[in-house]
Design a protein around this motif. Structure first.
Motif, mmCIF file in Angstrom:
data_model
loop_
_atom_site.group_PDB
_atom_site.id
_atom_site.type_symbol
_atom_site.label_atom_id
_atom_site.label_comp_id
_atom_site.label_asym_id
_atom_site.label_seq_id
_atom_site.Cartn_x
_atom_site.Cartn_y
_atom_site.Cartn_z
ATOM 1 N N LEU A 120 0.835 -1.204 0.000
ATOM 2 C CA LEU A 120 0.000 0.000 0.000
ATOM 3 C C LEU A 120 0.868 1.252 0.000
ATOM 4 C CD1 LEU A 120 -2.725 1.433 0.224
ATOM 5 C CD2 LEU A 120 -2.591 1.154 2.717
ATOM 6 N N GLN A 121 1.908 1.262 0.809
ATOM 7 C CA GLN A 121 2.793 2.423 0.860
ATOM 8 C C GLN A 121 3.493 2.653 -0.473
ATOM 9 O OE1 GLN A 121 5.168 1.195 4.242
ATOM 10 N NE2 GLN A 121 3.967 2.438 5.684
ATOM 11 N N GLN A 122 3.950 1.584 -1.101
ATOM 12 C CA GLN A 122 4.628 1.718 -2.390
ATOM 13 C C GLN A 122 3.651 2.183 -3.472
ATOM 14 O OE1 GLN A 122 6.422 -2.134 -3.036
ATOM 15 N NE2 GLN A 122 7.516 -2.051 -1.082
ATOM 16 N N LEU A 123 2.436 1.656 -3.433
ATOM 17 C CA LEU A 123 1.435 2.058 -4.415
ATOM 18 C C LEU A 123 1.065 3.526 -4.213
ATOM 19 C CD1 LEU A 123 -0.441 1.343 -6.732
ATOM 20 C CD2 LEU A 123 -2.060 0.394 -5.073
ATOM 21 N N ASN A 124 0.974 3.964 -2.976
ATOM 22 C CA ASN A 124 0.639 5.367 -2.701
ATOM 23 C C ASN A 124 1.711 6.322 -3.226
ATOM 24 O OD1 ASN A 124 -1.898 5.100 -1.548
ATOM 25 N ND2 ASN A 124 -1.092 4.850 0.529
ATOM 26 N N VAL A 125 2.974 5.898 -3.206
ATOM 27 C CA VAL A 125 4.040 6.729 -3.762
ATOM 28 C C VAL A 125 3.794 6.954 -5.257
ATOM 29 C CG1 VAL A 125 6.507 6.807 -4.332
ATOM 30 C CG2 VAL A 125 5.775 6.093 -2.049
ATOM 31 N N VAL A 126 3.425 5.890 -5.959
ATOM 32 C CA VAL A 126 3.142 5.983 -7.393
ATOM 33 C C VAL A 126 1.917 6.872 -7.629
ATOM 34 C CG1 VAL A 126 2.426 4.677 -9.439
ATOM 35 C CG2 VAL A 126 4.177 3.744 -7.907
ATOM 36 N N LEU A 127 0.867 6.671 -6.832
ATOM 37 C CA LEU A 127 -0.371 7.428 -7.023
ATOM 38 C C LEU A 127 -0.181 8.905 -6.689
ATOM 39 C CD1 LEU A 127 -3.027 4.944 -5.570
ATOM 40 C CD2 LEU A 127 -2.259 5.219 -7.940
ATOM 41 N N ASP A 128 0.597 9.201 -5.657
ATOM 42 C CA ASP A 128 0.844 10.605 -5.298
ATOM 43 C C ASP A 128 1.586 11.327 -6.419
ATOM 44 O OD1 ASP A 128 -0.403 10.203 -2.889
ATOM 45 O OD2 ASP A 128 1.436 10.058 -1.712
#
Length: 256
Positions: A120-128
């Motif tokens: 989730l944290q890694q995906l949020n970096v991409v989404l941000d």
């Protein structure tokens, strides 16, 4: 505005449609344009003008559903939703929390799949990063029509029928309604809390919810981000982060 049908007539019409759908198969023909439902909704939307939806953020919702969230509904849409509630009364199902904040559902996790905290944290970096790029594009969605749908699956990839409702007049560039914006921000704010991973890991809302045969009706608009951002999302996320998803972000060949 044209004359409204009585609440009793609308309730009977909705009940007949509900029975039809309860007996339906993928091959059943459903003429939505003949129903009082579509005719009444068209009347209620007669005074609506084309409007803007302001993209707010790429966001992982409950159960790991990947979305593009918008800043909120403009005032005229809030007013339309109120008119619909007042006209149909208890014959209409109560609005679910997920439709109170405008969004485009981009993908859902496959059955049996979930996201752990690190994913989730890694995906949020991409989404941000994509959200920042989205804001830089100063891109918004000009909504020129709404659609009353009779769907075969809740993801709207397969429909029995659809009645399009063009919006007339000059483009309404009003900012989102204050209460609607606050609701959207409250949803996004939950995503920033460390405990939010438990909501992302909630059961349900997997691919089957959106693609399995589950007929119903809705009032929707069809919208999504520019294809170039979806391509960038697929490339940045790769199979490592997006391999467990089904939908628009799933790995696939580029369109020519």
């Amino acid at each position: 505005m044209a004359r409204s049908f009585s609440e009793k007539a609308l309730a009977e019409d909705l009940e007949a449609l509900k029975i039809t759908l309860s007996l339906a198969t993928e091959e059943t023909e459903v003429a939505l344009e003949r129903t009082l439902l579509s005719r009444q909704l068209s009347m209620l939307a007669e005074d609506c003008r084309p409007f803007l939806l302001e993209p707010r953020a790429f966001f992982v919702a409950w159960s790991g559903v990947l979305t593009l969230a918008y800043a909120g509904w403009p005032p005229q849409v809030v007013a339309l939703k109120k008119r619909i509630d007042e006209t149909f009364g208890p014959a209409l199902s109560t609005e679910q929390p997920g439709s109170k904040w405008p969004k485009t559902t981009l993908a859902a996790l496959r059955e049996g799949r979930t996201l752990d905290l690190a994913e989730l944290q890694q995906l949020n970096v991409v989404l941000d990063a994509l959200t920042s790029k989205l804001r830089g594009l100063r891109w918004g969605i000009e909504v020129a029509e709404l659609s009353v749908t009779c769907f075969k699956c809740t993801g709207h990839e397969r429909l029995f029928s659809k009645v399009q409702m063009p919006l007339n007049g000059e483009l309404d560039t009003s900012a989102p309604d204050d209460a609607s914006r606050a609701y959207s921000e409250s949803v996004l704010g939950e995503g920033a809390k460390p405990s939010y991973v438990s909501d992302v890991q909630r059961p349900g809302n997997r691919e089957g919810k959106y693609r399995d045969f589950h007929p119903g009706t809705s009032l929707v608009l069809f919208a999504g981000p520019p294809e170039e951002l979806l391509v960038e999302l697929r490339e940045a996320g790769g199979t490592r982060l997006l391999g467990g998803f089904a939908g628009q972000v799933a790995s696939r060949g580029r369109r020519r």
